[in-house]
Design a protein around this motif. Structure first.
Motif, PDB file in Angstrom:
ATOM      1  N   ARG A  80      37.400  70.464  15.612  1.00 23.96           N
ATOM      2  CA  ARG A  80      36.462  69.349  15.591  1.00 23.96           C
ATOM      3  C   ARG A  80      37.219  68.061  15.291  1.00 23.96           C
ATOM      4  NH1 ARG A  80      34.945  73.459  12.359  1.00 23.96           N
ATOM      5  NH2 ARG A  80      33.245  74.735  13.090  1.00 23.96           N
ATOM      6  N   PRO A  81      36.639  66.906  15.595  1.00 23.07           N
ATOM      7  CA  PRO A  81      37.316  65.641  15.253  1.00 23.07           C
ATOM      8  C   PRO A  81      37.619  65.582  13.763  1.00 23.07           C
ATOM      9  CG  PRO A  81      35.456  65.225  16.711  1.00 23.07           C
ATOM     10  CD  PRO A  81      35.386  66.686  16.319  1.00 23.07           C
ATOM     11  N   GLY A  82      38.837  65.235  13.427  1.00 23.12           N
ATOM     12  CA  GLY A  82      39.248  65.133  12.029  1.00 23.12           C
ATOM     13  C   GLY A  82      39.620  66.454  11.403  1.00 23.12           C
ATOM     14  N   GLU A  83      39.634  67.533  12.180  1.00 22.80           N
ATOM     15  CA  GLU A  83      39.917  68.863  11.642  1.00 22.80           C
ATOM     16  C   GLU A  83      41.312  69.317  12.061  1.00 22.80           C
ATOM     17  OE1 GLU A  83      37.173  72.731  11.288  1.00 22.80           O
ATOM     18  OE2 GLU A  83      37.821  72.326  13.335  1.00 22.80           O
ATOM     19  N   THR A  84      42.072  69.804  11.097  1.00 18.19           N
ATOM     20  CA  THR A  84      43.398  70.354  11.363  1.00 18.19           C
ATOM     21  C   THR A  84      43.306  71.879  11.319  1.00 18.19           C
ATOM     22  OG1 THR A  84      43.989  70.424   9.024  1.00 18.19           O
ATOM     23  CG2 THR A  84      44.491  68.368  10.215  1.00 18.19           C
ATOM     24  N   PRO A  85      44.312  72.587  11.826  1.00 14.07           N
ATOM     25  CA  PRO A  85      44.273  74.057  11.701  1.00 14.07           C
ATOM     26  C   PRO A  85      44.156  74.505  10.242  1.00 14.07           C
ATOM     27  CG  PRO A  85      45.908  73.425  13.310  1.00 14.07           C
ATOM     28  CD  PRO A  85      45.420  72.147  12.658  1.00 14.07           C
ATOM     29  N   ARG A  86      44.834  73.806   9.345  1.00 13.83           N
ATOM     30  CA  ARG A  86      44.745  74.156   7.924  1.00 13.83           C
ATOM     31  C   ARG A  86      43.314  73.967   7.411  1.00 13.83           C
ATOM     32  NH1 ARG A  86      47.452  70.993   2.886  1.00 13.83           N
ATOM     33  NH2 ARG A  86      46.928  72.503   1.311  1.00 13.83           N
ATOM     34  N   LYS A  87      42.693  72.842   7.795  1.00 13.85           N
ATOM     35  CA  LYS A  87      41.313  72.581   7.372  1.00 13.85           C
ATOM     36  C   LYS A  87      40.379  73.631   7.969  1.00 13.85           C
ATOM     37  CE  LYS A  87      39.735  69.843   5.129  1.00 13.85           C
ATOM     38  NZ  LYS A  87      39.409  69.929   3.708  1.00 13.85           N
ATOM     39  N   ARG A  88      40.623  74.037   9.216  1.00 13.55           N
ATOM     40  CA  ARG A  88      39.789  75.076   9.841  1.00 13.55           C
ATOM     41  C   ARG A  88      39.855  76.357   9.022  1.00 13.55           C
ATOM     42  NH1 ARG A  88      37.941  76.647  14.982  1.00 13.55           N
ATOM     43  NH2 ARG A  88      37.256  74.484  15.041  1.00 13.55           N
ATOM     44  N   ALA A  89      41.059  76.738   8.590  1.00 11.94           N
ATOM     45  CA  ALA A  89      41.211  77.958   7.785  1.00 11.94           C
ATOM     46  C   ALA A  89      40.454  77.831   6.468  1.00 11.94           C
ATOM     47  CB  ALA A  89      42.687  78.248   7.536  1.00 11.94           C
ATOM     48  N   GLN A  90      40.504  76.636   5.858  1.00 11.99           N
ATOM     49  CA  GLN A  90      39.776  76.419   4.608  1.00 11.99           C
ATOM     50  C   GLN A  90      38.266  76.529   4.835  1.00 11.99           C
ATOM     51  OE1 GLN A  90      41.245  72.547   3.597  1.00 11.99           O
ATOM     52  NE2 GLN A  90      42.980  73.343   2.434  1.00 11.99           N
ATOM     53  N   ILE A  91      37.796  75.937   5.915  1.00 13.63           N
ATOM     54  CA  ILE A  91      36.367  75.982   6.225  1.00 13.63           C
ATOM     55  C   ILE A  91      35.934  77.426   6.474  1.00 13.63           C
ATOM     56  CG2 ILE A  91      34.650  75.355   7.986  1.00 13.63           C
ATOM     57  CD1 ILE A  91      36.190  72.649   8.185  1.00 13.63           C
ATOM     58  N   ASP A  92      36.734  78.161   7.237  1.00 14.44           N
ATOM     59  CA  ASP A  92      36.402  79.561   7.497  1.00 14.44           C
ATOM     60  C   ASP A  92      36.338  80.365   6.196  1.00 14.44           C
ATOM     61  OD1 ASP A  92      36.306  79.021  10.197  1.00 14.44           O
ATOM     62  OD2 ASP A  92      38.253  79.927  10.653  1.00 14.44           O
ATOM     63  N   ALA A  93      37.314  80.142   5.315  1.00 13.10           N
ATOM     64  CA  ALA A  93      37.360  80.886   4.049  1.00 13.10           C
ATOM     65  C   ALA A  93      36.180  80.519   3.150  1.00 13.10           C
ATOM     66  CB  ALA A  93      38.681  80.626   3.326  1.00 13.10           C
ATOM     67  N   LEU A  94      35.921  79.227   2.991  1.00 12.59           N
ATOM     68  CA  LEU A  94      34.794  78.809   2.151  1.00 12.59           C
ATOM     69  C   LEU A  94      33.471  79.232   2.759  1.00 12.59           C
ATOM     70  CD1 LEU A  94      36.000  75.288   0.995  1.00 12.59           C
ATOM     71  CD2 LEU A  94      35.618  77.288  -0.438  1.00 12.59           C
ATOM     72  N   GLY A  95      33.370  79.149   4.070  1.00 11.69           N
ATOM     73  CA  GLY A  95      32.145  79.584   4.740  1.00 11.69           C
ATOM     74  C   GLY A  95      31.861  81.049   4.472  1.00 11.69           C
ATOM     75  N   ALA A  96      32.905  81.878   4.519  1.00 11.56           N
ATOM     76  CA  ALA A  96      32.734  83.301   4.242  1.00 11.56           C
ATOM     77  C   ALA A  96      32.276  83.539   2.803  1.00 11.56           C
ATOM     78  CB  ALA A  96      34.038  84.046   4.507  1.00 11.56           C
TER      79      ALA A  96
END
Length: 138
Positions: A80-96
């Motif tokens: 997504r705009p403003g999202e890095t691969p590292r941020k994606r991993a954080q979002i996936d982990a927190l979402g879980a």
């Protein structure tokens, strides 16, 4: 201490002086400091880092180490705009983590939601209200 760049009216904390780290900390240039603040231990410490400080950093890293919450992998969907691969991993982990308790709540509030990536991911997965709050209007 670093913001004031001693030599002016800045007082060096006694803990740094007692450990012999003040000269090292004061010798960090803006690029080194920015790298350490941004990348943490991944930035690496300068060669001149005192051994005793290296030992404390290593011990803190050992004590605070946590297993990865999600395996590192390339995102299946475009970032997504403003999202890095590292941020994606954080979002996936927190979402879980949130999803593991989401059935027990009636509302989810994401305080400090930033771009709102996590808020939107959770909102797509639950039926109850999900609210993202961010004080920075940008």
């Amino acid at each position: 201490m670093l913001d004031g760049r001693p030599g002016s009216q800045c007082e060096v904390p006694a803990a740094l002086v007692l450990r012999g780290w003040s000269d090292f900390v004061l010798s960090l240039d803006d690029q080194e400091l920015a790298s350490i603040e941004t990348d943490g231990l991944e930035a690496g410490l300068p060669e001149r880092t005192p051994g005793s400080l290296r030992a404390v950093v290593a011990r803190a890293h050992e004590v605070c180490a946590m297993p990865a919450l999600v395996p590192a992998r390339a995102p299946a969907t475009p970032l997504r705009p403003g999202e890095t691969p590292r941020k994606r991993a954080q979002i996936d982990a927190l979402g879980a983590l949130v999803m593991s308790v989401a059935s027990k709540v009636t509302r989810i509030v994401d305080v400090g939601s930033g771009h709102g990536h996590l808020t939107r991911v959770i909102a797509q997965r639950v039926e109850h209200p999900v609210i993202g709050l961010e004080r920075d209007a940008v």
